[in-house]
Design a protein around this motif. Sequence first.
Motif, mmCIF file in Angstrom:
data_model
loop_
_atom_site.group_PDB
_atom_site.id
_atom_site.type_symbol
_atom_site.label_atom_id
_atom_site.label_comp_id
_atom_site.label_asym_id
_atom_site.label_seq_id
_atom_site.Cartn_x
_atom_site.Cartn_y
_atom_site.Cartn_z
ATOM 1 N N ASP A 159 0.831 -1.203 0.000
ATOM 2 C CA ASP A 159 0.000 0.000 0.000
ATOM 3 C C ASP A 159 0.867 1.256 0.000
ATOM 4 O O ASP A 159 0.523 2.266 -0.613
ATOM 5 C CB ASP A 159 -0.918 0.011 1.226
ATOM 6 C CG ASP A 159 -2.106 -0.934 1.068
ATOM 7 O OD1 ASP A 159 -2.278 -1.503 -0.028
ATOM 8 O OD2 ASP A 159 -2.860 -1.098 2.041
ATOM 9 N N GLU A 160 1.982 1.175 0.698
ATOM 10 C CA GLU A 160 2.884 2.322 0.773
ATOM 11 C C GLU A 160 3.472 2.643 -0.597
ATOM 12 O O GLU A 160 3.599 3.817 -0.982
ATOM 13 C CB GLU A 160 4.000 2.012 1.774
ATOM 14 C CG GLU A 160 4.772 3.225 2.243
ATOM 15 C CD GLU A 160 5.819 2.874 3.273
ATOM 16 O OE1 GLU A 160 6.303 3.798 3.950
ATOM 17 O OE2 GLU A 160 6.162 1.677 3.414
ATOM 18 N N THR A 161 3.819 1.624 -1.370
ATOM 19 C CA THR A 161 4.340 1.843 -2.717
ATOM 20 C C THR A 161 3.265 2.416 -3.635
ATOM 21 O O THR A 161 3.522 3.333 -4.422
ATOM 22 C CB THR A 161 4.877 0.533 -3.306
ATOM 23 O OG1 THR A 161 5.839 -0.029 -2.419
ATOM 24 C CG2 THR A 161 5.527 0.768 -4.654
ATOM 25 N N LEU A 162 2.045 1.871 -3.538
ATOM 26 C CA LEU A 162 0.939 2.395 -4.346
ATOM 27 C C LEU A 162 0.696 3.867 -4.057
ATOM 28 O O LEU A 162 0.478 4.673 -4.976
ATOM 29 C CB LEU A 162 -0.324 1.585 -4.061
ATOM 30 C CG LEU A 162 -0.395 0.190 -4.688
ATOM 31 C CD1 LEU A 162 -1.513 -0.621 -4.053
ATOM 32 C CD2 LEU A 162 -0.594 0.291 -6.200
ATOM 33 N N ALA A 163 0.732 4.227 -2.788
ATOM 34 C CA ALA A 163 0.519 5.625 -2.417
ATOM 35 C C ALA A 163 1.605 6.523 -2.982
ATOM 36 O O ALA A 163 1.339 7.639 -3.452
ATOM 37 C CB ALA A 163 0.451 5.760 -0.894
ATOM 38 N N ALA A 164 2.847 6.050 -2.961
ATOM 39 C CA ALA A 164 3.955 6.845 -3.492
ATOM 40 C C ALA A 164 3.844 7.021 -5.005
ATOM 41 O O ALA A 164 4.131 8.107 -5.535
ATOM 42 C CB ALA A 164 5.282 6.188 -3.125
ATOM 43 N N LEU A 165 3.417 5.979 -5.713
ATOM 44 C CA LEU A 165 3.218 6.110 -7.155
ATOM 45 C C LEU A 165 2.164 7.161 -7.459
ATOM 46 O O LEU A 165 2.351 8.022 -8.334
ATOM 47 C CB LEU A 165 2.805 4.766 -7.747
ATOM 48 C CG LEU A 165 3.899 3.714 -7.913
ATOM 49 C CD1 LEU A 165 3.291 2.361 -8.245
ATOM 50 C CD2 LEU A 165 4.883 4.131 -9.005
ATOM 51 N N LYS A 166 1.048 7.110 -6.729
ATOM 52 C CA LYS A 166 -0.034 8.072 -6.960
ATOM 53 C C LYS A 166 0.379 9.490 -6.608
ATOM 54 O O LYS A 166 -0.108 10.460 -7.189
ATOM 55 C CB LYS A 166 -1.268 7.658 -6.164
ATOM 56 C CG LYS A 166 -1.923 6.379 -6.678
ATOM 57 C CD LYS A 166 -3.180 6.048 -5.906
ATOM 58 C CE LYS A 166 -3.861 4.807 -6.470
ATOM 59 N NZ LYS A 166 -5.125 4.487 -5.754
ATOM 60 N N ALA A 167 1.297 9.620 -5.651
ATOM 61 C CA ALA A 167 1.751 10.940 -5.223
ATOM 62 C C ALA A 167 2.959 11.431 -6.023
ATOM 63 O O ALA A 167 3.484 12.522 -5.748
ATOM 64 C CB ALA A 167 2.120 10.901 -3.734
ATOM 65 N N ASN A 168 3.397 10.655 -7.018
ATOM 66 C CA ASN A 168 4.580 11.006 -7.818
ATOM 67 C C ASN A 168 5.827 11.158 -6.959
ATOM 68 O O ASN A 168 6.647 12.046 -7.186
ATOM 69 C CB ASN A 168 4.332 12.283 -8.622
ATOM 70 C CG ASN A 168 3.405 12.070 -9.791
ATOM 71 O OD1 ASN A 168 3.333 10.971 -10.340
ATOM 72 N ND2 ASN A 168 2.683 13.107 -10.166
ATOM 73 N N THR A 169 5.992 10.273 -5.975
ATOM 74 C CA THR A 169 7.182 10.315 -5.127
ATOM 75 C C THR A 169 7.925 8.979 -5.125
ATOM 76 O O THR A 169 8.662 8.680 -4.184
ATOM 77 C CB THR A 169 6.817 10.702 -3.682
ATOM 78 O OG1 THR A 169 5.843 9.776 -3.167
ATOM 79 C CG2 THR A 169 6.261 12.113 -3.623
ATOM 80 N N ALA A 170 7.729 8.167 -6.164
ATOM 81 C CA ALA A 170 8.439 6.893 -6.294
ATOM 82 C C ALA A 170 9.480 6.999 -7.405
ATOM 83 O O ALA A 170 9.286 7.695 -8.405
ATOM 84 C CB ALA A 170 7.463 5.760 -6.600
ATOM 85 N N SER A 171 10.597 6.304 -7.204
ATOM 86 C CA SER A 171 11.682 6.307 -8.181
ATOM 87 C C SER A 171 12.238 4.896 -8.340
ATOM 88 O O SER A 171 12.054 4.051 -7.474
ATOM 89 C CB SER A 171 12.813 7.248 -7.737
ATOM 90 O OG SER A 171 12.359 8.563 -7.561
ATOM 91 N N VAL A 172 12.923 4.667 -9.459
ATOM 92 C CA VAL A 172 13.653 3.421 -9.679
ATOM 93 C C VAL A 172 15.138 3.742 -9.685
ATOM 94 O O VAL A 172 15.573 4.706 -10.328
ATOM 95 C CB VAL A 172 13.255 2.768 -11.021
ATOM 96 C CG1 VAL A 172 14.167 1.566 -11.325
ATOM 97 C CG2 VAL A 172 11.805 2.322 -10.987
ATOM 98 N N VAL A 173 15.926 2.935 -8.949
ATOM 99 C CA VAL A 173 17.374 3.119 -8.895
ATOM 100 C C VAL A 173 18.051 1.797 -9.239
ATOM 101 O O VAL A 173 17.694 0.752 -8.698
ATOM 102 C CB VAL A 173 17.841 3.602 -7.507
ATOM 103 C CG1 VAL A 173 19.354 3.805 -7.493
ATOM 104 C CG2 VAL A 173 17.129 4.900 -7.123
ATOM 105 N N VAL A 174 19.018 1.862 -10.155
ATOM 106 C CA VAL A 174 19.817 0.706 -10.560
ATOM 107 C C VAL A 174 21.241 0.946 -10.066
ATOM 108 O O VAL A 174 21.830 2.000 -10.330
ATOM 109 C CB VAL A 174 19.812 0.527 -12.093
ATOM 110 C CG1 VAL A 174 20.676 -0.664 -12.504
ATOM 111 C CG2 VAL A 174 18.383 0.369 -12.604
#
Length: 272
Positions: A159-174
Amino acid sequence: MKRTSALLAAPALALGALALAAGPAQAQGTTGSDSGSWTYQTQLKQLNNSTASGSVWITVQGNQATVTENVTGLPASFNGQAYPHVQHIHIGAMGMCPDASADKNGDGVVSVTEGAPHYGKIAQTLTTSGDFSPASATDLKLAPSGGTINYKRTITLSDETLAALKANTASVVVHGLDPATLSATAQKEKSDIVPSLPLAATSPALCGELRLSQMGSMPNGAPETGVKPAAAAQTTATDATPGLFAAAGGVLVAGAAAFGLNRRRAARKAQD
């Protein structure tokens, strides 16, 4: 390269400190029963003199997410073995990728600790099979590997990841750099997470800010990469590099206290 043997000798990259021990916050209005399908995408940005490029698309249906990643130009191998590149969805900070100004000690490398205030903690690990939680953040046997990565897998989002995606605060790091591309100073430095490893082993190579896509689905071939999406998840690192991880005694996860990332969230407003 002389320093490459030090990287391969380690059983796991010590990035697990980002998987903080704080309990997951429940997302407001976000549950596994949410209807509709949403696609988030990012063009990965080069960090730390990386020569890599690529794209990530995440299509979300309820709490199920199909992650498609196409990347080229990563360090391909060390001592004839495929280089495992651990990678994650990060949340809990500014939802931004750092730039060169995040390099506070002036060695020319934005390290894990220097980048984390921008992109945050690990929420999901992009593994090739098995567990995809923060607990597998440093499992090299599950990490995509090699210089070109064509990755596709469906995982369950918190749920925390879903919320971050909706809030535009998620990133991908390689993660994972070629030591030869670093400054002379940085080549001599040890990892800021585990001093027994070189700095290159744990430093980010690519970062992308996930945003709601204006397109309904993943195009046939990721933009600007020329790499067609894989039909299935990439071969696991154990299949690609027999014997490389035989000595691995399990996932190395550092404690949250060792990393000290109790930082206030400063989420940006959504900008399409």
